[in-house]
Design an enzyme around this catalytic site. Structure first.
Site, short mmCIF file in Angstrom:
data_model
loop_
_atom_site.label_atom_id
_atom_site.label_comp_id
_atom_site.label_asym_id
_atom_site.label_seq_id
_atom_site.Cartn_x
_atom_site.Cartn_y
_atom_site.Cartn_z
CD GLU A 1 29.28 3.90 26.88
OE1 GLU A 1 28.75 3.91 27.61
OE2 GLU A 1 28.45 4.49 25.08
N GLY B 1 24.02 -3.79 28.97
CA GLY B 1 22.96 -3.29 30.10
C GLY B 1 22.09 -2.56 29.97
CB ALA B 2 20.97 0.27 29.07
CG MET B 3 20.94 0.62 22.34
SD MET B 3 23.28 0.90 22.21
CE MET B 3 22.97 2.55 20.87
CG ASN C 1 18.32 2.49 21.31
OD1 ASN C 1 18.71 2.02 20.30
ND2 ASN C 1 17.32 1.05 22.01
CD GLU D 1 21.95 3.17 28.29
OE1 GLU D 1 21.81 4.57 27.36
OE2 GLU D 1 22.53 2.70 29.56
CG HIS E 1 24.10 7.71 26.47
ND1 HIS E 1 25.37 8.42 25.60
CD2 HIS E 1 24.75 6.71 27.00
CE1 HIS E 1 26.78 7.08 26.59
NE2 HIS E 1 25.60 5.99 27.05
#
Ligand code: ZN
Length: 486
Positions: free
Chosen positions: A313, A256-258, A260, A291, A294
């Protein structure tokens, strides 16, 4: 190809400390491979042997402290470094690396609409080795200096602010200490929407053929981004740890997404090309909020080993839902969580294959995601939500801020997380016992509410099957507004 075991990672982290990577990528070498030249500066704490990882198409040369090493010594993805002396070292590797079409490493995509080409990295877990040579484990953080040579007309995005030096040469500012799996590059003739918030550059990027669709929603996405950013700054005492915040919507993305640092990548299906429901807009907003959580939990403070991915997560999932509810027009996100996500966790937890939220041991990278399911995400996030209710939000956030303060730009384990929360909690809350009861056990508790009604006095009794501590809220509703009994 060998996979990294927990024991090997611990041994290597005891032996070496990595200071800095200088990575130079040349993306003008054709459609199949790119050039990757990397200098790693590291220190050995004692004399010993170790290895560094790389998956090249062609390893042209390697030197250690100026002395050539034999490139054919590469065994699978491991290049042995034997007879290291105590003290500082410099490893230089020059290689040709393959582009991927599977979303691993440096993915390359040519848009059928207009023939434009884009590349971006996805380095999660162990795919940095497909892009440059690395001591690839999350607790060997280092500074990264990145330069990229790209075709004329491209824009190069990275974790930090990039500068075009001319003639296709791009340089990214030195990053803070990062884990290897969080390094990111995205290059191509991106369509970009740029703005600034609290003095930081914010950007949205997508391939050119999607430009009108991104433009149509850019203000909505940026509003959510700004609102979440501000809300996180109210919750967290550590300021946003990076120098910019880019969100790139990239083609053919696996996940879905990362998260970074400074360059979040999303699947570009989130750039909507036709009318969508408000639930879909809420889902996109949820991913933006997740995200961004994170950036602190995952990027600033990173898991030491892959057994704590569930915590990474679950925290982002909990924080994303909660922050979206508090800071944006999407105020019913927990209803969505209850309907769409929590049932996934209940279901997985009542099967023979159930497992504790926190796994006892993850032996190697190959087994890190084997048990990754509705328990890891949905039950984990539900347990964290219960923890917040049980501790009180003020004490929970006090513990979280102690955690960030203690472990920023470094790594932490579940035990560290529980210790930090215990430091922020009031004396009558045994967070370690809570963690054992909720995170190290399987199955569900059942709470059953019984209401007895005698002489207009209602009595509520909650029967509990199971042994975990619960703190619950009870609502009282009129069945009929005209019924004056409440
Ligand atoms: Zn996540």
């Amino acid at each position: 190809m060998p996979v990294l075991t927990r024991d090997e990672a611990q041994t290597r982290a005891r032996l070496i400390d990595v200071q800095r990577y200088t990575v130079d990528l040349d993306l003008t070498r054709g459609a199949d491979t790119f050039d990757s030249r990397t200098v790693i500066r590291f220190t050995a704490r004692a004399a010993g042997d170790t290895f560094v990882e790389l998956k090249p198409a062609d390893l042209r040369s390697v030197t250690l402290d100026g002395q050539p090493l034999d490139p054919t010594a590469l065994d699978g993805n491991r290049l042995p470094l034997t007879g290291l002396t105590e003290g500082p070292h410099e490893l230089v590797a020059d290689a040709a690396m393959r582009y991927s079409h599977t979303g691993e490493g440096m993915h390359r995509f040519t848009d059928p609409t207009d023939g434009e080409t884009y590349v971006y990295t996805q380095l999660f877990m162990e795919d940095v080795q497909r892009v440059f040579v690395a001591f690839d484990q999350p607790d060997l953080k280092a500074l990264f200096d990145l330069t990229v040579t790209a075709p004329e007309g491209w824009t190069v995005l990275a974790n930090s602010v990039t500068e075009h030096l001319g003639e296709g040469k791009w340089q990214a500012a030195t990053t803070p200490l990062l884990s290897t799996y969080l390094v990111a590059v995205a290059a191509g003739p991106w369509h970009s929407v740029r703005t600034e918030h609290r003095g930081l550059p914010f950007g949205l990027h997508c391939r050119r053929s999607l430009a009108p669709h991104l433009d149509a929603d850019a203000e909505e996405i940026l509003d959510i981004t700004r609102a979440c950013f501000d809300r996180y700054h109210e919750k967290f005492t550590e300021p946003y740890p990076f120098d910019s915040y880019d969100q790139a919507f990239v083609p053919e993305f696996n996940a879905g997404a990362m998260e970074n640092p400074g360059l979040v990548t999303f699947r570009d299906e989130f750039v909507y090309r036709s009318a969508v429901t408000d639930t879909e807009r809420q889902t996109r907003a949820m991913v933006v909020a997740h995200e961004m959580a994170h950036m602190w939990f995952g990027d600033l403070v990173t898991l030491r080993w892959w057994d704590d991915i569930w915590l990474n997560e679950s925290f982002a999932e909990y924080m994303g839902y909660q922050t979206l509810t508090e800071a944006t027009r999407f105020t019913d996100t927990w209803v969505d969580f209850g309907v769409a996500r929590k049932a996934w966790g209940y279901d997985a937890d009542q099967r023979p294959s159930t497992h504790p939220v926190a796994p006892e041991a993850v032996e190697d990278t190959a087994s890190a995601l084997l048990n990754f399911d509705g328990i890891s995400y949905a039950k984990g996030a539900s347990a964290l939500r219960q923890l917040v209710t049980w501790l009180g939000e003020k004490d929970f956030l006090a513990g979280i801020n102690i955690h960030f303060q203690r472990h920023k730009f470094a790594n932490a384990t579940l035990a560290d997380f529980i210790d930090s929360l215990a430091s922020g909690a009031s004396a009558d809350r045994d967070v370690h016992a809570w963690a054992d009861a909720w995170l190290r056990t399987t199955g569900v508790d059942t709470l059953t509410a019984r209401v007895t009604d005698t002489d207009s006095t209602w009595t509520l009794t909650v029967d509990q099957q199971g042994s975990r501590p619960h703190r619950i809220a009870v609502g009282l509703y009129d069945r009929d507004p005209a019924d004056g009994r409440a």
